[in-house]
Every structure is written in structure tokens, then in C-alpha cells.
Design a protein around this motif. Structure first.
Motif, PDB file in Angstrom:
ATOM      1  N   UNK A 198      21.927  28.872 -19.120  1.00 49.54           N
ATOM      2  CA  UNK A 198      20.964  28.695 -20.320  1.00 49.54           C
ATOM      3  C   UNK A 198      21.047  29.867 -21.277  1.00 49.54           C
ATOM      4  N   UNK A 199      21.749  30.014 -22.442  1.00 53.32           N
ATOM      5  CA  UNK A 199      21.995  31.331 -22.944  1.00 53.32           C
ATOM      6  C   UNK A 199      20.700  31.845 -23.336  1.00 53.32           C
ATOM      7  N   UNK A 200      20.670  33.171 -23.458  1.00 51.76           N
ATOM      8  CA  UNK A 200      19.561  33.899 -23.944  1.00 51.76           C
ATOM      9  C   UNK A 200      18.753  33.495 -25.132  1.00 51.76           C
ATOM     10  N   UNK A 201      19.511  32.833 -26.153  1.00 47.50           N
ATOM     11  CA  UNK A 201      18.755  32.454 -27.464  1.00 47.50           C
ATOM     12  C   UNK A 201      18.406  30.962 -27.202  1.00 47.50           C
ATOM     13  N   UNK A 202      18.413  30.472 -26.148  1.00 45.13           N
ATOM     14  CA  UNK A 202      18.047  29.044 -26.080  1.00 45.13           C
ATOM     15  C   UNK A 202      16.776  29.061 -25.064  1.00 45.13           C
ATOM     16  N   UNK A 203      15.658  28.107 -25.264  1.00 45.43           N
ATOM     17  CA  UNK A 203      14.558  27.772 -24.352  1.00 45.43           C
ATOM     18  C   UNK A 203      14.588  26.378 -24.055  1.00 45.43           C
ATOM     19  N   UNK A 204      14.785  25.908 -22.955  1.00 45.21           N
ATOM     20  CA  UNK A 204      15.124  24.686 -22.403  1.00 45.21           C
ATOM     21  C   UNK A 204      13.767  24.056 -21.861  1.00 45.21           C
ATOM     22  N   UNK A 205      13.861  22.623 -21.644  1.00 50.18           N
ATOM     23  CA  UNK A 205      12.620  22.095 -21.282  1.00 50.18           C
ATOM     24  C   UNK A 205      12.680  21.369 -19.976  1.00 50.18           C
ATOM     25  N   UNK A 206      13.377  21.760 -19.172  1.00 49.63           N
ATOM     26  CA  UNK A 206      13.495  21.089 -17.843  1.00 49.63           C
ATOM     27  C   UNK A 206      13.988  19.871 -17.862  1.00 49.63           C
ATOM     28  N   UNK A 207      14.670  19.148 -18.778  1.00 55.70           N
ATOM     29  CA  UNK A 207      14.953  17.758 -18.754  1.00 55.70           C
ATOM     30  C   UNK A 207      15.657  17.351 -17.507  1.00 55.70           C
ATOM     31  N   UNK A 208      16.663  18.245 -17.003  1.00 59.49           N
ATOM     32  CA  UNK A 208      17.131  17.828 -15.781  1.00 59.49           C
ATOM     33  C   UNK A 208      17.739  19.213 -15.144  1.00 59.49           C
ATOM     34  N   UNK A 209      17.960  18.946 -13.795  1.00 58.06           N
ATOM     35  CA  UNK A 209      18.453  20.028 -12.954  1.00 58.06           C
ATOM     36  C   UNK A 209      19.545  19.576 -12.319  1.00 58.06           C
ATOM     37  N   UNK A 210      20.792  20.038 -12.631  1.00 60.05           N
ATOM     38  CA  UNK A 210      22.166  19.650 -12.020  1.00 60.05           C
ATOM     39  C   UNK A 210      22.713  20.855 -11.247  1.00 60.05           C
ATOM     40  N   UNK A 211      23.648  20.484 -10.435  1.00 60.51           N
ATOM     41  CA  UNK A 211      24.603  21.450  -9.816  1.00 60.51           C
ATOM     42  C   UNK A 211      25.935  20.896 -10.022  1.00 60.51           C
ATOM     43  N   UNK A 212      26.983  21.603 -10.012  1.00 64.28           N
ATOM     44  CA  UNK A 212      28.316  21.409 -10.041  1.00 64.28           C
ATOM     45  C   UNK A 212      29.020  21.517  -8.611  1.00 64.28           C
TER      46      UNK A 212
END
Length: 387
Positions: free
Chosen positions: A281-295
Motif C-alpha cells: 500500500x503506497x504511502x499516499x493511499x488509504x485502503x479499505x481492507x477490501x481483500x487480503x491476498x498473498x503471492x
């Protein structure tokens, strides 16, 4: 079995649906539809918000308002749901796919300009996982070439870019309230409009091409067919279901973020050992926890991990098959540039269960099972992983 998703439910939904029935107003643009529209406008500082029957339909309305015609070109990532492309293909557009950034899984803003031709009309950034695309650069390109920006913010309700809500950064923003989203009305969406000049036509398109909205405001003495349109209004019963969640939007958001953060903290050891990658998550972004993924390492490992989790009662899923490699995508679109990341990264990504009300104990159980899987694959790292 820990389900991948359970639609949000706060307890007020049935009460509000019953209220719509008692009001004898269960069709579109009833009391709850208007409440939801106003909430979206106020909460996100949006000029105009119109609830729709789906995010697909919000995108279709945006395509119509963008005056998409046969032969026009629309730039978007290939790593997205089919609705992003369908909305514009339905108006005769050719879809121009460009590669994604491997860190955010969003469109690579640095590849957009090379894909622009004299037929390009729209850029569609898709905010994957509720993490914003690099909107300053995208809007700068759009302004330079006189293009329209339509945000596919299906996953972005309550997310921000530099303090501004996703969906309010382009000419049009499109939200989803499908049952898999943070806030749901079963099937539903919303169109956000930045410029006043589009509002009246948007209302007409949404009302089957009639000026019915003006009639109900008393601006005309009768309404009639004045433009192209369709039935994009959701039932007020659907809006009533959504309203119960918008009233508790911050509570739902905090609950999801708590789960997201627990995943992130608990899985850092696997990342640090190089077994998986975690969301960025870039510093300028505030996310909403829509999903959690792994690669995972590759497609084979992901397939084995999905099976292992399923054996342990955990339903984890992967996401999109890139559109440019789908049969219809090959017919109506073209990938410009090199596919360095779209296919490769899509084959590694695995989504973990995340929904409102998912218990912290279940999140910990999933973390533990992920560690067990990688322990079984890497016995020599047993002590380090379990610390």
C-alpha cells in the motif's frame, strides 16, 4: 469451513426493508435510495451520486456519458473483472490493455501514454483491492490528450488517494455493492459524477431515457422519452439493505482493517523468509481492507496451497484470468506492450477469507495453516517460521 465471504449484515436490514413495504414505495428512487445517494455525496465530497443496479451498470452509464462510439479506444488493465471492459465494448469500443504494476496490481501509469492513439477516448484505472492507482499521473495524461477518466472503484468504497475518496478523482467513478463487497445491497452499485454538466443526462439515462426525474422535481408538467437509456434504478428494498450498512460504515471498515492488519502482522515471517509476498500500500493511499491476498512462488504452489487450505476447512480463492487472454478479450481487445507482469502475477495471487464479522481466532487459524503449509515444504526452516 471458514467461508471466503459472508455478505455484511448489521441487524437493521430487515427492519428497513419492511419500512419500504409499509411506505408502498419499493421501486427505484424511494426514501432509502435517496438516503444512500446523499450519504455518498456527503461522505466522499462527491458532486452527484446515483445508486444503480450494479457497478456494471454504473460503468455502462459512464460509457454512454463519455459518448463512446464504434471504433473508439479505451485503455485499461487486463487484470480486472469483465464488467470493466463489457461496459465499453457494448458501445462499440476497442479495448486497449496495458500491463500492471507488480506491487499494487494496478495499471502501470507509465505505460498509458504509449498506448494512446487518435482513437483513444477514455482511460479506466481499476483500483485493485481498494488501493488507489497513481491518479495524479493518470489525470495529467488525460488532460494532456483531452481524454476522460472513468474510475472503476468497485473495490474502493472508503479508500482514499492523497486524502480524496476513490471514485471522485476522475470524471466518473463507479462503485459496487455486490454481496462480495465491503458494503452490499445484494446486487448494486453507484455512479459518482464530478461535473454538473453530466448530471441531467445521467438522470435521464438512468430513467430509461426519460426526463422523469425532472417531472418529480416539478420542473416539467409531464415526462417523456428524450434520450437513450435503460432501467438502471435499483429497488428501494435493495437500497434499504445497503442503508443499514452505510449507517455503520466506519464500524465495518474498522472491523475489516483489524482482520487485514492481523493477517499482515502474522504472515510477515513467511514474507521475510521469501516464501510469499504480501500486499503493498503506497504511502499516499488509504485502503479499505477490501481483500487480503498473498503471492505464492508460482501457479503450481498456489494450486497446492488452495488444496491444503481446503483440506483444513478454509476457502481461499484466486482472482481474475487476464482479459486479454480470454476468448472474447482476444476478439474485442489488444494488449499493447509487453505482458511482463499481468499473467505472471495473476497466477501467483491468492485471496484469503475476509469479511465483516470474521473472528480474530479464525484469522489466526488461517495464519497458522499457512505457516504449516510452508513448514511442510521447507522443513529446514521449521524453527524460524514458527517463532
Amino acid at each position: 469451513m471458514i467461508k471466503f465471504n459472508i455478505p455484511p449484515f448489521t441487524g437493521k436490514e430487515l427492519e428497513y426493508i419492511e419500512e419500504t413495504i409499509k411506505n408502498n414505495k419499493i421501486c427505484g428512487d424511494g426514501i432509502f435510495t435517496k438516503k444512500c445517494n446523499k450519504w455518498l455525496e456527503d461522505k466522499f465530497n462527491a458532486h452527484k451520486a446515483l445508486l444503480t443496479t450494479s457497478c456494471t451498470h454504473a460503468l455502462e452509464m459512464a460509457a454512454i456519458l463519455s459518448d463512446i462510439k464504434e471504433g473508439d479506444e479505451v485503455i485499461m488493465p487486463s487484470y480486472t473483472f469483465v464488467s470493466t471492459a463489457d461496459a465499453f465494448v457494448g458501445r462499440g469500443a476497442k479495448i486497449i490493455f496495458v500491463d500492471i504494476r507488480p506491487d499494487t496490481m494496478n495499471i502501470d501509469e507509465n505505460l498509458i501514454e504509449a498506448a494512446i492513439t487518435d482513437k483513444t477516448k477514455v482511460i479506466v484505472p481499476v483500483h485493485y483491492a481498494g488501493v488507489a492507482c497513481e491518479m495524479d499521473k493518470i489525470n495529467e495524461i488525460a488532460k494532456k490528450y483531452n481524454l476522460i477518466v472513468v474510475e472503476d472503484a468497485a473495490q474502493g468504497v472508503m479508500s482514499e488517494y492523497k486524502g480524496k475518496a476513490l471514485g471522485t478523482l476522475g470524471e466518473f467513478g463507479c462503485y459496487s455493492f455486490h454481496e462480495t463487497k465491503n458494503y452490499s445491497m445484494g446486487e448494486g452499485g453507484a455512479l459518482l459524477i464530478k461535473d454538473e454538466k453530466y448530471v441531467e443526462r445521467a438522470e435521464i439515462i438512468r430513467e430509461k431515457g426519460t426526463n422523469r426525474s425532472r417531472f418529480f422535481r416539478g420542473q416539467v408538467d409531464k415526462y417523456t422519452w428524450v434520450d437513450f437509456g435503460s432501467s438502471y434504478l435499483p429497488s428501494d428494498m435493495n437500497a434499504a439493505y445497503l442503508w443499514a450498512q452505510l449507517e455503520l460504515a466506519d464500524k465495518i471498515n474498522d472491523d475489516r482493517l483489524n482482520c487485514w492488519n492481523k493477517y499482515y502482522e502474522g504472515l510477515q515471517i513467511l514474507r521475510d523468509k521469501g516464501f510469499i509476498e504480501l500486499p503493498y500500500v503506497p504511502d499516499e493511499c488509504k485502503h479499505n481492507a477490501h481483500m487480503f491476498y498473498i503471492k505464492t512462488k508460482d501457479l503450481q504452489e498456489r494450486t497446492e496451497l488452495i488444496a491444503y487450505l481446503k483440506e483444513n476447512g478454509i476457502n481461499a480463492v484466486f482472482h481474475y484470468i487476464p482479459l486479454h487472454s480470454a476468448p472474447f478479450g482476444e476478439k474485442v481487445g489488444k494488449f499493447v506492450g509487453e505482458d511482463r507482469y499481468t499473467t505472471k502475477e495473476s497466477e501467483r495471487l491468492l485471496r484469503l477469507p475476509l469479511y465483516y464479522g470474521l473472528s480474530q481466532d479464525n484469522v489466526q487459524f488461517i495464519i497458522d495453516k499457512l505457516k504449516e503449509f510452508y513448514i511442510s515444504q521447507n522443513v529446514t526452516n521449521l524453527v524460524a517460521i514458527t517463532k
